[in-house]
Design an enzyme around this catalytic site. Sequence first.
Site, PDB file in Angstrom:
ATOM      1  N   ASP A 175       0.246   5.073   1.014  1.00  0.00           N
ATOM      2  CA  ASP A 175       0.205   5.979   2.166  1.00  0.00           C
ATOM      3  C   ASP A 175       0.215   5.197   3.476  1.00  0.00           C
ATOM      4  OD1 ASP A 175      -0.523   8.800   0.900  1.00  0.00           O
ATOM      5  OD2 ASP A 175      -1.744   7.305  -0.116  1.00  0.00           O
ATOM      6  N   ASP A 195       0.873  -1.161   0.000  1.00  0.00           N
ATOM      7  CA  ASP A 195       0.000   0.000   0.000  1.00  0.00           C
ATOM      8  C   ASP A 195       0.918   1.222   0.000  1.00  0.00           C
ATOM      9  OD1 ASP A 195      -2.389   1.648   0.468  1.00  0.00           O
ATOM     10  OD2 ASP A 195      -1.569   1.877   2.487  1.00  0.00           O
ATOM     11  N   ASP A 203      -1.458  -0.879   5.900  1.00  0.00           N
ATOM     12  CA  ASP A 203      -1.673  -0.292   7.225  1.00  0.00           C
ATOM     13  C   ASP A 203      -3.153  -0.068   7.520  1.00  0.00           C
ATOM     14  OD1 ASP A 203      -2.019   1.889   5.418  1.00  0.00           O
ATOM     15  OD2 ASP A 203      -1.586   3.306   7.043  1.00  0.00           O
TER      16      ASP A 203
END
Length: 223
Positions: free
Chosen positions: A11, A9, A168
């Site tokens: 960000d 991922d 995250d």
Amino acid sequence: MRLRAVLFDMDGTLLDTAPDFIAICQAMRADRGLPSIAEKIIRDEISGGARAMVAATFSMAIETPAFEALRLEFLERYQVACAVHSKLFDGMAELLADIEHAKLIWGVVTNKPVRFAEPIMQQLGLAERSAVLICPDHVTHSKPDPEPLILACTQLNLDPASVLFVGDDLRDIESGRAAGTRTAAVRYGYIHPNDNPDHWGADVVVDQPLDLRRVLDNALCGC
């Protein structure tokens, strides 16, 4: 099955993009004669996207008539300054080097629109190294749907079982599990205070990028 690729991922996992979001939010407040707010207020809402950050920045409900103009202004500012302060998380440069040294490939699967994601990857010198970049523009359904990861694996001509997806957010882990990849959740990312990566059902949870070295070693040796 032997590990062949690592997908990240963007960000909060591969990149610390929070400083650019925070700078824009603070500038928008300053332009309206408002004082700065605690950076944590903005950082805690990053996973919710522009709407959540703007709402937190101005303590404003998204139904408020003035909200949409603020959201569009945020996006316009971000288009111009999306990679001023953003950088790899500490330890991520070493991890990427380890991945490449092990003859693995890596790429990015993100819910960030391509108009932001591509310039960031280019300006940080990562576009040439990344084997794939999948954004919402490339699929019908974004994460947590498995479609983005399935597309990435298809483009790489890899069995999802040979891919580790690192994220995250619960959406990342749900997407990876549904697509059939291995999954790793990170605690260092932009995780809402009410959320807990230990509860997402990931194959492994790590505190920092370099903790993934052990995960890669185990996967490569079949442990």
